[in-house]
Design a protein around this motif. Sequence first.
Motif, short mmCIF file in Angstrom:
data_model
loop_
_atom_site.label_atom_id
_atom_site.label_comp_id
_atom_site.label_asym_id
_atom_site.label_seq_id
_atom_site.Cartn_x
_atom_site.Cartn_y
_atom_site.Cartn_z
N ALA A 195 -4.76 2.18 -3.01
CA ALA A 195 -5.93 1.96 -2.15
C ALA A 195 -7.04 2.89 -2.61
N THR B 169 -7.15 8.49 4.70
CA THR B 169 -7.00 8.17 6.12
C THR B 169 -5.53 7.96 6.45
N ARG B 170 -4.81 7.24 5.59
CA ARG B 170 -3.37 7.03 5.82
C ARG B 170 -2.60 8.35 5.73
N ASP C 292 2.65 5.58 -2.43
CA ASP C 292 1.24 5.38 -2.13
C ASP C 292 0.41 6.18 -3.12
N GLN D 261 1.86 1.01 -3.61
CA GLN D 261 0.75 0.61 -2.75
C GLN D 261 -0.44 1.49 -3.10
N ASP E 97 0.77 8.17 7.66
CA ASP E 97 1.15 6.77 7.50
C ASP E 97 1.65 6.48 6.08
N PRO F 191 -3.87 6.70 -4.70
CA PRO F 191 -5.27 6.28 -4.75
C PRO F 191 -5.49 5.51 -6.05
N ALA G 114 -10.75 6.72 0.11
CA ALA G 114 -11.10 6.81 1.53
C ALA G 114 -9.99 6.24 2.41
N GLN G 115 -9.42 5.11 2.02
CA GLN G 115 -8.33 4.52 2.78
C GLN G 115 -7.04 5.32 2.61
N PHE G 116 -6.79 5.76 1.39
CA PHE G 116 -5.59 6.55 1.10
C PHE G 116 -5.57 7.83 1.93
#
Length: 164
Positions: free
Chosen positions: A141, A148-149, A109, A139, A154, A111, A144-146
């Motif tokens: 993102a 949060t996960r 994951d 993956q 997550d 950003p 902000a989404q990164f």
Amino acid sequence: MKLIEGAENRTIYLGLDQFRDELPGAGTAGKNPLKDKRVRQALYQAIDSAGLHSRTMRNLSVPAGTMIAPMVHGWTKQLDERAAKYDVEAAKKLLADAGYPNGFSLKLDCPNDRYVNDEAICQAVTAMWTRIGVKTNLQTAPMAQFVTRVMNNDVSNRLRSQAQ
């Protein structure tokens, strides 16, 4: 207008999930390959930091061998030396010695809008790890989404930054 170039006081690093007993999506039921130091070393040796520096960062970075950025008090040239050289064949052997001769799967994951070339760095590392048999799925993102996960636990393996 005056253009100024220089190194940032920031170290970009990869956080590996070596704490869970089973790594989600790895295809290694009941195991977490990242718990094995040889696997982590294989991933490290598979990363061509000189290539990242010259191609991905267009020579506008300073490859580091440690978490401490060169401009931070306590940094020394001796501490900053890479622990093991970039070596694809040695990385493959380490994976085989650890019991993963055919590799495993891994999700990374990252950003894609926070750090300079963050997504490009992750794409390059994904290709490098896949080259040694670690089938890496990237993956990305927005930050902000990164975040949060990350905060919801997550993600397993992720790009991180440490500002000094």
